[in-house]
Design a protein around this motif. Structure first.
Motif, PDB file in Angstrom:
ATOM      1  N   TYR A  51       0.811  -1.204   0.000  1.00  0.00           N
ATOM      2  CA  TYR A  51       0.000   0.000   0.000  1.00  0.00           C
ATOM      3  C   TYR A  51       0.853   1.266   0.000  1.00  0.00           C
ATOM      4  N   SER A  52       2.047   1.186   0.489  1.00  0.00           N
ATOM      5  CA  SER A  52       2.856   2.396   0.669  1.00  0.00           C
ATOM      6  C   SER A  52       4.130   2.409  -0.174  1.00  0.00           C
ATOM      7  N   PHE A  53       4.311   1.399  -1.012  1.00  0.00           N
ATOM      8  CA  PHE A  53       5.584   1.233  -1.715  1.00  0.00           C
ATOM      9  C   PHE A  53       5.953   2.433  -2.572  1.00  0.00           C
ATOM     10  N   ALA A  54       5.008   2.937  -3.381  1.00  0.00           N
ATOM     11  CA  ALA A  54       5.305   4.003  -4.336  1.00  0.00           C
ATOM     12  C   ALA A  54       5.823   5.258  -3.641  1.00  0.00           C
ATOM     13  N   CYS A  55       5.308   5.520  -2.455  1.00  0.00           N
ATOM     14  CA  CYS A  55       5.751   6.704  -1.705  1.00  0.00           C
ATOM     15  C   CYS A  55       6.990   6.420  -0.865  1.00  0.00           C
ATOM     16  N   THR A  56       7.077   5.186  -0.373  1.00  0.00           N
ATOM     17  CA  THR A  56       8.160   4.864   0.556  1.00  0.00           C
ATOM     18  C   THR A  56       9.503   4.712  -0.146  1.00  0.00           C
ATOM     19  N   LEU A  57       9.532   4.129  -1.340  1.00  0.00           N
ATOM     20  CA  LEU A  57      10.808   3.875  -2.017  1.00  0.00           C
ATOM     21  C   LEU A  57      11.605   5.151  -2.265  1.00  0.00           C
ATOM     22  N   PRO A  58      11.011   6.211  -2.824  1.00  0.00           N
ATOM     23  CA  PRO A  58      11.790   7.456  -2.984  1.00  0.00           C
ATOM     24  C   PRO A  58      12.289   8.000  -1.654  1.00  0.00           C
ATOM     25  N   LEU A  59      11.438   7.931  -0.614  1.00  0.00           N
ATOM     26  CA  LEU A  59      11.844   8.392   0.704  1.00  0.00           C
ATOM     27  C   LEU A  59      12.995   7.551   1.248  1.00  0.00           C
ATOM     28  N   LEU A  60      12.943   6.247   1.011  1.00  0.00           N
ATOM     29  CA  LEU A  60      14.003   5.341   1.453  1.00  0.00           C
ATOM     30  C   LEU A  60      15.314   5.662   0.757  1.00  0.00           C
ATOM     31  N   ILE A  61      15.279   5.838  -0.531  1.00  0.00           N
ATOM     32  CA  ILE A  61      16.500   6.115  -1.289  1.00  0.00           C
ATOM     33  C   ILE A  61      17.106   7.449  -0.866  1.00  0.00           C
ATOM     34  N   PHE A  62      16.252   8.455  -0.689  1.00  0.00           N
ATOM     35  CA  PHE A  62      16.754   9.768  -0.258  1.00  0.00           C
ATOM     36  C   PHE A  62      17.386   9.686   1.128  1.00  0.00           C
ATOM     37  N   THR A  63      16.702   9.009   2.056  1.00  0.00           N
ATOM     38  CA  THR A  63      17.227   8.877   3.418  1.00  0.00           C
ATOM     39  C   THR A  63      18.528   8.089   3.433  1.00  0.00           C
ATOM     40  N   ALA A  64      18.589   7.024   2.637  1.00  0.00           N
ATOM     41  CA  ALA A  64      19.808   6.218   2.554  1.00  0.00           C
ATOM     42  C   ALA A  64      20.974   7.071   2.055  1.00  0.00           C
ATOM     43  N   TRP A  65      20.710   7.923   1.085  1.00  0.00           N
ATOM     44  CA  TRP A  65      21.759   8.798   0.552  1.00  0.00           C
ATOM     45  C   TRP A  65      22.240   9.784   1.624  1.00  0.00           C
ATOM     46  N   VAL A  66      21.290  10.376   2.357  1.00  0.00           N
ATOM     47  CA  VAL A  66      21.658  11.334   3.409  1.00  0.00           C
ATOM     48  C   VAL A  66      22.482  10.649   4.493  1.00  0.00           C
ATOM     49  N   VAL A  67      22.035   9.477   4.931  1.00  0.00           N
ATOM     50  CA  VAL A  67      22.759   8.735   5.969  1.00  0.00           C
ATOM     51  C   VAL A  67      24.149   8.351   5.474  1.00  0.00           C
ATOM     52  N   ASN A  68      24.245   7.935   4.232  1.00  0.00           N
ATOM     53  CA  ASN A  68      25.533   7.581   3.641  1.00  0.00           C
ATOM     54  C   ASN A  68      26.485   8.764   3.661  1.00  0.00           C
ATOM     55  N   ARG A  69      25.968   9.926   3.285  1.00  0.00           N
ATOM     56  CA  ARG A  69      26.802  11.126   3.245  1.00  0.00           C
ATOM     57  C   ARG A  69      27.227  11.571   4.643  1.00  0.00           C
ATOM     58  N   VAL A  70      26.277  11.600   5.559  1.00  0.00           N
ATOM     59  CA  VAL A  70      26.531  12.163   6.890  1.00  0.00           C
ATOM     60  C   VAL A  70      27.318  11.208   7.771  1.00  0.00           C
ATOM     61  N   LEU A  71      26.922   9.925   7.753  1.00  0.00           N
ATOM     62  CA  LEU A  71      27.508   8.964   8.691  1.00  0.00           C
ATOM     63  C   LEU A  71      28.768   8.317   8.143  1.00  0.00           C
TER      64      LEU A  71
END
Length: 343
Positions: free
Chosen positions: A310-330
């Motif tokens: 039910y939430s995949f279409a919205c969650t995937l972009p949010l997941l990829i963006f968050t993963a990128w931010v965490v990768n950069r910061v951490l």
């Protein structure tokens, strides 16, 4: 890092996320992807190192890669459960999760508790700790003997998978001891290819044919599993994918730097970028889904929708963006200590 393998890492990570969002067309790629990640980890270590002159540095690099992100995700899951979902209960197994020991307990309510996908890190940590010993063993015994030992271990795991009950069959999927076989098999492939003289030149046509063969073999095993073959289903957790994943690793290594048409597509920047954040994508998927369902979705009139599709279409972009931010910061803020030689 071999670029095409980095892209495959991203492809498999996205397939695993899709599988967890109840998209059953990705079932086979998800199982194959988990095996790929364990084999790739062993492959890259052995392909680069014949021995470890700096064991402490090796351990330190990987501990810094594994634990900070794990603790971040675990803390985020606990805070979300307490503050928003109001359902978190502390258990005796929390210290095991903090130390990444949960995959040694053969109970789903333990190794899948809290940050569910950290079972992978628990098994990977054991493989990392065993790496110096494995390299020493592989380096002091003839290739025929070491390959014989690895193949024998693979045969034992295959046999146990076939005869095991469903409960133990499921546990073998996460058990560090069985996942060490994937890792060791990847190491042996890396050692063998490191010692092999690679072809000096390969045409685009030749490279493309190699790539097509590896994809055809992978597709054949995917169709075998999808057909519902009883043996294939019993071996889905690992053994079924050893051959196609091995061929994929070998092919990408042999044609590295002289890729065919498929390889050239795999070296496109978007795929390489996804591969670079695949570790974060994998670990953050459950937290991001829960955060979306309990924080973002209520803003649009929905609350607590935890059915993934039910939430995949919205969650995937949010997941990829968050993963990128965490990768950069951490990840990029962690410095590497100077090498310290083993005693």
């Amino acid at each position: 890092m071999i670029k095409t393998l980095n892209s495959w890492r991203g492809i498999f990570a996205i397939c695993i996320v899709c599988f967890h969002f109840a998209m059953h067309a990705f079932d086979q790629m998800s199982y194959a992807g988990v095996t790929f990640f364990f084999m790739l980890s062993g492959f890259l270590v052995a392909h680069k190192h014949s021995s470890l002159d700096s064991c402490k540095q090796f351990y330190w690099r990987r501990v810094k890669r594994i634990f900070p992100l794990h603790w971040l995700v675990l803390a985020a899951m606990i805070l979300l459960d307490i503050a928003i979902m109001h359902k978190f209960h502390y258990g005796w197994d929390l210290p095991l999760h903090l130390l990444l020991l949960q995959s040694w307990i053969p109970k789903e309510e333990v190794f899948y508790n809290y940050s569910i996908h950290s079972w992978f890190l628990s098994s990977l940590l054991f493989c990392v700790l065993a790496t110096p010993l494995l390299l020493r063993f592989f380096g002091t015994i003839s290739r025929k003997v070491t390959w014989g030992v690895v193949i024998a271990a693979c045969a034992v795991v295959t046999a146990v998978n076939i005869i095991a009950s469903e409960q133990w069959h499921n546990y073998m999927y996460v058990c560090p001891a069985t996942r060490l076989i994937d890792y060791a098999l990847g190491m042996m492939l890396g050692i063998t290819l490191r010692e092999r003289v690679m072809p000096r030149h390969m045409s685009v046509t030749q490279a493309t044919l190699h790539e097509i063969v590896s994809l055809v073999v992978l597709s054949a095993f995917i169709m075998l599993h999808a057909s519902g073959n009883v043996v294939a289903l019993q071996l889905e957790t690992s053994a079924l994918w050893w051959l196609p994943v091995s061929l994929l690793l070998v092919t990408c290594t042999i044609i590295n730097g002289q890729e065919g048409l498929i390889g050239k597509m795999l070296t496109l920047k978007p795929l390489l970028w996804i591969g670079g954040i695949s570790f974060e994508v994998y670990l953050l998927q459950k937290f991001i889904n829960n955060a979306f369902c309990y924080i973002v979705a209520p803003l649009f009139g929905h609350y607590g929708v935890l059915i993934y599709d039910y939430s995949f279409a919205c969650t995937l972009p949010l997941l990829i963006f968050t993963a990128w931010v965490v990768n950069r910061v951490l990840k990029r803020r962690i410095n590497v200590q100077k090498p310290q030689k083993c005693d």
